[in-house]
Write a protein that holds these residues in place. Structure first.
Motif, mmCIF file in Angstrom:
data_model
loop_
_atom_site.group_PDB
_atom_site.id
_atom_site.type_symbol
_atom_site.label_atom_id
_atom_site.label_comp_id
_atom_site.label_asym_id
_atom_site.label_seq_id
_atom_site.Cartn_x
_atom_site.Cartn_y
_atom_site.Cartn_z
ATOM 1 N N ARG A 82 0.833 -1.200 0.000
ATOM 2 C CA ARG A 82 0.000 0.000 0.000
ATOM 3 C C ARG A 82 0.870 1.254 0.000
ATOM 4 O O ARG A 82 0.574 2.230 -0.703
ATOM 5 C CB ARG A 82 -0.924 -0.001 1.220
ATOM 6 N N LEU A 83 1.961 1.208 0.767
ATOM 7 C CA LEU A 83 2.892 2.332 0.749
ATOM 8 C C LEU A 83 3.527 2.491 -0.625
ATOM 9 O O LEU A 83 3.788 3.612 -1.074
ATOM 10 C CB LEU A 83 3.978 2.120 1.814
ATOM 11 N N ALA A 84 3.777 1.344 -1.286
ATOM 12 C CA ALA A 84 4.337 1.409 -2.640
ATOM 13 C C ALA A 84 3.351 2.069 -3.598
ATOM 14 O O ALA A 84 3.737 2.858 -4.470
ATOM 15 C CB ALA A 84 4.704 0.009 -3.119
ATOM 16 N N ASP A 85 2.048 1.720 -3.432
ATOM 17 C CA ASP A 85 1.030 2.365 -4.270
ATOM 18 C C ASP A 85 0.981 3.874 -4.013
ATOM 19 O O ASP A 85 0.904 4.683 -4.951
ATOM 20 C CB ASP A 85 -0.349 1.748 -3.990
ATOM 21 N N GLU A 102 12.622 -4.582 -2.058
ATOM 22 C CA GLU A 102 12.270 -4.550 -0.637
ATOM 23 C C GLU A 102 11.083 -3.629 -0.376
ATOM 24 O O GLU A 102 10.337 -3.837 0.583
ATOM 25 C CB GLU A 102 13.485 -4.101 0.173
ATOM 26 N N GLU A 103 10.885 -2.603 -1.212
ATOM 27 C CA GLU A 103 9.710 -1.738 -1.052
ATOM 28 C C GLU A 103 8.413 -2.500 -1.260
ATOM 29 O O GLU A 103 7.370 -2.127 -0.722
ATOM 30 C CB GLU A 103 9.796 -0.570 -2.041
ATOM 31 N N LEU A 104 8.477 -3.569 -2.043
ATOM 32 C CA LEU A 104 7.295 -4.407 -2.284
ATOM 33 C C LEU A 104 7.226 -5.595 -1.330
ATOM 34 O O LEU A 104 6.425 -6.496 -1.515
ATOM 35 C CB LEU A 104 7.301 -4.900 -3.736
ATOM 36 N N GLY A 105 8.083 -5.608 -0.307
ATOM 37 C CA GLY A 105 8.093 -6.708 0.652
ATOM 38 C C GLY A 105 8.783 -7.945 0.126
ATOM 39 O O GLY A 105 8.602 -9.037 0.673
ATOM 40 N N GLY A 106 9.591 -7.800 -0.913
ATOM 41 C CA GLY A 106 10.242 -8.946 -1.545
ATOM 42 C C GLY A 106 11.680 -9.127 -1.090
ATOM 43 O O GLY A 106 12.191 -8.418 -0.227
ATOM 44 N N THR A 107 12.349 -10.117 -1.708
ATOM 45 C CA THR A 107 13.752 -10.418 -1.411
ATOM 46 C C THR A 107 14.558 -10.325 -2.695
ATOM 47 O O THR A 107 14.076 -10.651 -3.778
ATOM 48 C CB THR A 107 13.904 -11.825 -0.813
ATOM 49 N N PHE A 108 15.812 -9.890 -2.565
ATOM 50 C CA PHE A 108 16.717 -9.703 -3.704
ATOM 51 C C PHE A 108 17.974 -10.511 -3.442
ATOM 52 O O PHE A 108 18.635 -10.338 -2.420
ATOM 53 C CB PHE A 108 17.046 -8.214 -3.860
#
Length: 345
Positions: free
Chosen positions: A128-131, A321-327
């Motif tokens: 939601r923050l990303a949106d 990471e902004e989308l809650g993902g892993t890199f």
């Protein structure tokens, strides 16, 4: 084998054996005390030994059977808890577990369910923050364009302009040597050709950044396909793209993914010297999986601090990471570079 005998099932059986041993010793002590103190006619030493032996044999098999049966349910519930924790570790926060027994394991299961719900809410909050950030980015589009132009101008001055200056100097030198020393002139012209190729590659990478920040209404698969087709026509790299045409994500997620792909291709054009680039984007369960690989020169991930903290890699990691993902990135010298990104959906 050691781990097997330290499991819950065998711990239960061993506890039954301990109870069997203590019970046998207690009964034997009582019978021997009666035999010594009272000495009834019906109680003899043979009958005591026979009773203890029969009791021990029967109780042994009963202990094994009851231990397996009584520990089966507990082991199964512990396995459920282990699977739930593994699901959380893999980013599947929607998994839940329910017990009806009302004991300590049920309480742990309920606490894990609450933890999964909190993690899922955190991922939703991040998205939601990303949106919201995407909306703010649109409102600040003009300032972003100016900043990007300034950065491109700096890159043009630092990289391409210097390469063009070097081309000019080497060309003039080779012209002067053409009649005097043809062999030297040939070597210098080969250096000119190589420098021109490097400048062309650098210019393509810079032009890649001049593409629109947004997908301009195109769905993500179509936007990435256009990007790859354009680069395929302008370079000698073999791009192998695998993406589902029906892939649908939120607008903010699509834009982040598009920019990640754009940034990764720019890095490959500038630094990798690759001939093959593989891009795989797919939905796996409840997460978006992206795999970007090239067969370029790679770099030492452990010791090359400048590469590991480069602007491009840092930007891709931050967007993930902004989308809650892993890199995750893997690379070795002369073995190419491999990037894996997982984003919860």
């Amino acid at each position: 084998m050691k781990n097997r005998f330290s499991s819950i099932r065998y711990s239960y059986i061993i506890s039954h054996f301990n109870g069997l041993f203590l019970t046998t010793v207690t009964i034997l002590a009582i019978l021997l005390s009666i035999y010594v103190l009272i000495s009834p006619e019906w109680l003899t030493s043979n009958s005591i030994y026979l009773f203890i032996i029969l009791y021990g044999l029967v109780a042994f098999f009963v202990s094994v059977y009851v231990g397996f049966r009584s520990s089966g349910d507990l082991k199964q519930r512990m396995d459920y808890l282990s699977v739930l924790i593994t699901q959380f570790a893999n980013g599947n926060y929607q998994s839940r577990i329910y017990f009806n027994e009302g004991d300590e394991l049920s309480r742990i299961g309920n606490e894990l369910n609450e933890l999964g719900e909190k993690l899922q809410n955190q991922v939703k909050s991040l998205q939601r923050l990303a949106d919201e950030k995407a909306e703010l980015a649109k409102s600040a589009h003009k300032s972003a364009v100016i900043e990007e132009r300034q950065r491109i101008a700096r890159d043009l001055h630092d990289a391409v302009s210097q390469q063009l200056f070097a081309l000019t100097m080497m060309s003039e030198a080779s012209i002067k040597q053409l009649d005097i020393n043809p062999e030297l002139a040939k070597e210098q012209m080969m250096e000119v050709a190589y420098a021109a190729l490097q400048a062309q590659t650098e210019m393509r990478a810079l032009l890649l950044h001049l593409r629109p920040v947004h997908l301009s209404g195109d769905p993500l698969p179509k936007g990435i396909q256009k990007l790859v087709d354009e680069l395929s026509q302008k370079s000698q790299i073999d791009f192998q793209l695998v993406i589902n045409d029906n892939l649908k994500l939120s607008e903010a997620t699509e834009e982040h993914v598009f920019r990640i792909i754009q940034e990764s291709l720019s890095n490959i054009l500038r630094h990798a010297n690759a001939t093959v680039v593989k891009i795989d984007i797919s939905l796996r369960g409840n997460e978006l999986f992206m795999h970007i690989a090239d067969n370029g020169k790679g770099f030492d991930l452990e010791h090359d601090h400048a590469k590991k903290t480069s602007y491009g890699l840092k930007t891709m990691k931050e967007r993930s990471e902004e989308l809650g993902g892993t890199f995750t990135i893997r690379s070795n010298i002369d073995e190419g570079t491999y990037i894996d990104i997982r984003i919860p959906c």
